[in-house]
Scaffold this active site. Structure first.
Site, PDB file in Angstrom:
ATOM      1  CG  HIS A 370       3.495  75.125  41.985  1.00 30.62           C
ATOM      2  ND1 HIS A 370       4.485  75.990  42.364  1.00 30.62           N
ATOM      3  CD2 HIS A 370       3.988  73.871  42.214  1.00 30.62           C
ATOM      4  CE1 HIS A 370       5.532  75.314  42.809  1.00 30.62           C
ATOM      5  NE2 HIS A 370       5.253  74.024  42.740  1.00 30.62           N
ATOM      6  CG  ASP A 374       8.424  79.765  43.583  1.00 23.53           C
ATOM      7  OD1 ASP A 374       7.845  79.386  42.542  1.00 23.53           O
ATOM      8  OD2 ASP A 374       9.283  80.669  43.604  1.00 23.53           O
TER       9      ASP A 374
END
Length: 399
Positions: A370, A374
């Site tokens: 992450h 995204d």
């Protein structure tokens, strides 16, 4: 004059290795290109072969010892014969009774094998050796240990006492370098990245119908079976081109974007799960992908994978479905930033145009870092793969 036997040059990704098995003893002759010793690394087992005819004179690094790149592990007499080879040490005169006891099978065991035999309390006479002249290797002991519960051991002079009823027995064995490396990398991945997993499901009926219709013609023309992995790898490549961040990696404070797609494909081997890499997959056809996967599968089974085969990779596809997994959260293999998990195809009731229809469905999982990817990109990537698989003609038309 003695000639040195050195460990091979390890790549930067491999720090050292361990002597796994010496296939020759001091005083034994060998021919050029004959296997002398196996060196186990974090990734593969490297076979060291004889550079020329000769006789092994001394062993510098015994089984179980750690070796560095190009370190001397032994010496041999080039061009010598077994009869002319010097003994490793002068034999001491021993009483007849003592000499007779040394003639047992335990006297020809290597130190590493003898240690395992003593540790597990195994009668070496029960082990079938696969080495030269029936010599017992570490692999033979390991196989005996793994299969002992299913074997009926032959009578021995001193059988091990049977476990008492209700006794809780434990068995301990050393972790292989490969398994230890995998364990460390998995822990590091979870500690050093913000890993998250997103899921989706795909209707496999269109791919299954296409495969069923053309699999025989495909195999006749290309001499390779048409499986599901090639569709997923091909779909992953198209999705990677649409979402380049999923194909990127993090190097310090920099993001490295790759213009190519080198896809690692997880395959099972006797030593554990390994991930050889298909390179430049964008230039490969479905037949070439299937052929590459088959070749890696055979090499993994035979222990012939090289370090180069498993070095690199910008993305990984893992198929837990072949083992029956319905859903899982695969762990990313750094420095990659994402991995696709395939799972078992299972018939499930699905709502289609207001009606309940039974369809062969598969859960897909995308684990990703992450820090770089995204949630929107991760979900879009997985949806792209779903669309390509539910309309496989898009893969053929490049849509």
């Amino acid at each position: 004059m003695a000639t040195e036997i050195k460990a091979p040059t390890f790549p930067e990704s491999v720090a050292d290795g361990t002597i796994a098995t010496w296939h020759k003893k001091p005083g034994e002759a060998f021919s050029r290109d004959e296997l002398i010793v196996d060196i186990e690394t974090d990734k593969v087992v490297i076979e060291v072969v004889a550079p020329e005819d000769g006789v092994l004179s001394t062993i510098v690094k015994d089984e179980g010892e750690t070796v560095l790149s190009e370190e001397v592990i032994g010496n041999f007499e080039a061009g010598a014969s077994a009869a002319a080879a010097p003994a490793e040490a002068p034999a001491a005169e021993v009483p007849a009774t003592e000499a007779a006891s040394d003639d047992s099978s335990n006297s020809v065991l290597s130190p590493a094998v003898r240690k395992m035999v003593n540790e597990y309390g195994i009668n070496a006479d029960l082990i079938q050796g696969t080495g030269k002249n029936g010599r017992i290797l570490k692999e033979d002991v390991q196989a005996f240990i793994e299969n002992r519960s299913n074997q009926k051991a032959t009578p021995s002079a001193a059988p091990a006492p049977a476990a008492a009823q209700g006794e809780r027995v434990e068995r301990r064995e050393p972790m292989t370098r490969l398994r230890a490396k995998i364990a460390n990398r998995l822990v590091e991945a979870q500690q050093n990245m913000a890993m998250l997993t997103t899921f989706n499901e795909v209707n496999m009926k269109p791919v299954m119908q296409l495969r069923s219709k053309y699999k025989d013609d495909f195999e006749k023309k290309h001499d390779v079976r048409l499986g599901f992995m090639s569709f997923f790898v091909r779909a992953a490549v198209e999705a990677l081109k649409a979402f380049p961040a999923v194909n990127a990696s993090i190097d310090g404070n920099d993001i490295v974007y790759h213009s190519y797609q080198d896809v690692g494909v997880a395959v099972s081997s006797p030593r554990g799960l390994v991930v050889p890499v298909l390179r430049n997959v964008d230039d490969m056809s479905l037949a070439q992908i299937e052929g590459g996967i088959r070749e890696y599968g055979v090499k993994a089974r035979d222990g012939k994978l090289s370090i180069d085969d498993m070095t690199g990779g910008t993305f990984t596809v893992s198929n837990g479905g072949v083992f029956g997994s319905l859903m899982s959260t695969p762990i990313v293999n750094p420095p990659q930033t994402a991995i696709l998990g395939m799972h078992k195809i299972q018939d499930r009731p699905m709502a289609v145009d207001g009606e309940v229809v039974i369809l062969p469905m598969m859960y897909l999982a995308l684990s990703y870092d992450h820090r770089l990817i995204d949630g929107k990109e991760a979900v879009g990537f997985l949806v792209k793969i779903k669309e390509l698989l539910e309309e496989p003609e898009r893969l053929i038309l490049g849509l």
